[in-house]
Structure formats: C-alpha cells, structure tokens
Design a protein around this motif. Structure first.
Motif, mmCIF file in Angstrom:
data_model
loop_
_atom_site.group_PDB
_atom_site.id
_atom_site.type_symbol
_atom_site.label_atom_id
_atom_site.label_comp_id
_atom_site.label_asym_id
_atom_site.label_seq_id
_atom_site.Cartn_x
_atom_site.Cartn_y
_atom_site.Cartn_z
ATOM 1 N N GLY A 1 -5.847 -22.988 -7.696
ATOM 2 C CA GLY A 1 -6.881 -23.524 -6.805
ATOM 3 C C GLY A 1 -7.194 -22.569 -5.667
ATOM 4 N N MET A 2 -6.152 -21.912 -5.155
ATOM 5 C CA MET A 2 -6.344 -21.003 -4.012
ATOM 6 C C MET A 2 -7.042 -19.702 -4.410
ATOM 7 S SD MET A 2 -2.509 -21.292 -2.565
ATOM 8 C CE MET A 2 -2.187 -21.891 -0.945
ATOM 9 N N GLY A 3 -6.878 -19.287 -5.681
ATOM 10 C CA GLY A 3 -7.359 -17.949 -6.041
ATOM 11 C C GLY A 3 -8.573 -17.899 -6.932
ATOM 12 N N VAL A 4 -8.962 -19.068 -7.454
ATOM 13 C CA VAL A 4 -9.957 -19.074 -8.534
ATOM 14 C C VAL A 4 -11.297 -18.437 -8.142
ATOM 15 C CG1 VAL A 4 -10.836 -21.415 -8.087
ATOM 16 C CG2 VAL A 4 -10.853 -20.510 -10.414
ATOM 17 N N ALA A 5 -11.651 -18.518 -6.867
ATOM 18 C CA ALA A 5 -12.958 -17.979 -6.444
ATOM 19 C C ALA A 5 -12.945 -16.455 -6.320
ATOM 20 C CB ALA A 5 -13.367 -18.617 -5.113
ATOM 21 N N GLY A 6 -11.778 -15.824 -6.464
ATOM 22 C CA GLY A 6 -11.687 -14.368 -6.363
ATOM 23 C C GLY A 6 -11.574 -13.901 -4.921
ATOM 24 N N GLY A 7 -11.571 -12.605 -4.739
ATOM 25 C CA GLY A 7 -11.377 -12.064 -3.388
ATOM 26 C C GLY A 7 -9.959 -12.332 -2.921
ATOM 27 N N VAL A 8 -9.002 -12.169 -3.850
ATOM 28 C CA VAL A 8 -7.632 -12.552 -3.515
ATOM 29 C C VAL A 8 -6.626 -11.524 -4.067
ATOM 30 C CG1 VAL A 8 -7.274 -13.997 -5.571
ATOM 31 C CG2 VAL A 8 -6.124 -14.591 -3.496
ATOM 32 N N VAL A 9 -5.624 -11.243 -3.264
ATOM 33 C CA VAL A 9 -4.476 -10.468 -3.738
ATOM 34 C C VAL A 9 -3.318 -11.456 -3.758
ATOM 35 C CG1 VAL A 9 -2.950 -8.506 -3.336
ATOM 36 C CG2 VAL A 9 -5.329 -8.381 -2.574
ATOM 37 N N MET A 10 -2.865 -11.785 -4.963
ATOM 38 C CA MET A 10 -1.791 -12.787 -5.057
ATOM 39 C C MET A 10 -0.537 -12.096 -5.568
ATOM 40 S SD MET A 10 -1.887 -16.534 -6.882
ATOM 41 C CE MET A 10 -3.144 -17.201 -5.820
ATOM 42 N N GLU A 11 0.557 -12.280 -4.838
ATOM 43 C CA GLU A 11 1.777 -11.613 -5.281
ATOM 44 C C GLU A 11 2.889 -12.597 -5.579
ATOM 45 O OE1 GLU A 11 4.819 -10.855 -3.218
ATOM 46 O OE2 GLU A 11 4.031 -10.604 -1.206
ATOM 47 N N GLY A 12 3.700 -12.244 -6.581
ATOM 48 C CA GLY A 12 4.800 -13.117 -6.968
ATOM 49 C C GLY A 12 5.563 -12.576 -8.153
ATOM 50 N N ARG A 13 5.890 -13.491 -9.085
ATOM 51 C CA ARG A 13 6.651 -13.084 -10.267
ATOM 52 C C ARG A 13 5.884 -13.356 -11.551
ATOM 53 N NH1 ARG A 13 9.114 -12.551 -6.194
ATOM 54 N NH2 ARG A 13 11.358 -12.335 -5.851
ATOM 55 N N ASP A 14 4.967 -14.340 -11.508
ATOM 56 C CA ASP A 14 4.310 -14.808 -12.739
ATOM 57 C C ASP A 14 2.789 -14.859 -12.576
ATOM 58 O OD1 ASP A 14 4.238 -16.797 -10.809
ATOM 59 O OD2 ASP A 14 4.518 -18.436 -12.238
#
Ligand code: DC
Length: 223
Positions: free
Chosen positions: A104-117
C-alpha cells in the motif's frame, strides 16, 4: 516527457549498507524511503511491552492489526528489539500483514524500499532490484560501530569481546532470516548483486545510480 517514478527494492543482510544507501538514494531522487525492518522492529517492541511471546503468532498478528506504527527511532535499535524483530518476522501471518501494508505504501512508485523480501515478495515486479551484500566480518564491524560505543583507536579487551558478541548475534539472526520457511533472505533472480565489502559508500552509490539511470533510459525509450 515525464520520468516514471520507480519502485526501487533494496534487499540484503544486516550491515551491508542498505539503510545508508536507501536514504541517500531517496533524498537524491526525491523519493520516499521506507525502511521495512523498522516496521518489524516496531511490532517487536510492542510485543515486548505487551508481554506477548515472540512465538505467539495469532497474538502477534492481532497486535499488528490493532496498531498503527509510530516509530521511536532510538528504542527500536536496541539489542533486545533487534533480536525480537528477527524472531517475530518468521511468522507467515505477521509477514502477510507487513507485506500488505508495504504494498500500500509503495504501489504509487517514487519509493526506495529496503528490507529482506522486497524484490522477492513485496514487489516482485519492482523496476529496480538491488541485493546489497558484504563479507560477514565487515558487516559485523559496521553493525558494532552503529550500535556500540565510540571505539578508541586501541580497542580495549572488553570492547573487542563486545564487538565479537555483536558479530556473533548478527550471524545468528542472519541465519534465521536466510533459513526461515516464509520469505527467506535470498536475492531475487533478477536482482543486481552488489558486494560492498571493499567499497566506500560513494562507490556503492555510483553503481546504484548507474543501474537506475540505465533503467530510466530503457523505460523512456519504451514509452
Ligand atoms: O533491517 P533490520 O535489521 O532493521 O531488520 C530487523 C529484522 O526484521 C531482521 O532480523 C529481519 C526482519 N525483516 C524481515 O524479515 N523482512 C524485511 N523486509 C525487513 C526486516
């Protein structure tokens, strides 16, 4: 021509440099930086405060469902929360809740998401997937420096032991993250793997930025 606002996934183990790279990159691109580890840490902290066992999956899922996450930047970095986050994140129900929120937080794009999966599970169709790794001893040292006291030039025996303990605990969490049945830490088949062992932050940034520039060039040609 409008430049597409990308979904950029950065995965990898602790101490590989994900947070530093993701936050610089987000600032540089004017994107939002979402650190998903902080979400697992926030749930772990709430479980500690609510006296819920880290193996009580249904209670953890309902705790997550009744939460909105406000981050406490300092407390979630402490050792007990770090360990608890690795334990609560093994549960499929907990992961599903987190993954839904993250999508939900990233679907619109313009996002750098970091994690494991992120590249394997949260956004398998992410525009850019980077798997950032480094030799275990380098990652252990970076983690120690992040959370430990300032280390004097000549490291005392006690501090050395502490550094060794931090590295050993990190290896144990890594092993749990890599071997769990649900969404283990593995590079997505189409991720670009960067080994940051002998590299400075600037050198890693250069590589990441050239991967993104190439992606933007290809997607501009396609439109
Ligand atoms: O990145 P971090 O060290 O803050 O992450 C804390 C824990 O959360 C880590 O042990 C693994 C887990 N985690 C996860 O399973 N999936 C993510 N996308 C992010 C973190």
């Amino acid at each position: 021509m409008a430049i597409k606002r990308l979904i950029i996934a950065i995965d990898g183990p602790a101490g590989a440099g994900k947070s530093t790279i993701a936050s610089r990159l987000a600032r540089h691109l004017g994107y939002v930086n979402i650190e998903t580890g902080a979400m697992y840490r926030a749930l772990a902290l709430k479980a500690i405060e609510s006296d819920i066992g880290f193996d009580e999956e249904p209670a953890l899922v309902s705790l997550a469902g009744n939460s909105h996450i406000d981050l406490e930047p300092r407390r979630i970095r402490e050792r007990d929360v770090t360990e608890a986050a690795s334990q609560v994140s093994v549960h499929p129900g907990v992961r599903q809740w987190m993954v839904n929120r993250q999508r939900g937080m990233g679907v619109a794009g313009g996002v750098v998401m970091e994690g494991r999966d992120i590249g394997t599970k949260v956004f398998p169709d992410a525009d850019v997937k980077i798997f950032l790794d480094a030799a275990p001893e380098v990652r252990g040292e970076r983690r120690y420096r992040q959370q430990g006291p300032v280390v004097p030039v000549s490291i005392s025996a006690a501090a050395q032991k502490n550094a060794a303990t931090v590295a050993a605990e990190m290896r144990q969490r890594d092993e749990r993250d890599r071997s769990r049945a649900n969404s283990p830490l593995v590079p997505a088949p189409d991720a670009v793997i960067i080994d940051s062992t002998g590299l400075t932050i600037e050198q890693v940034m250069e590589q990441v930025e050239s991967i993104i520039a190439e992606k933007q060039r290809v997607s501009a040609l396609a439109t």
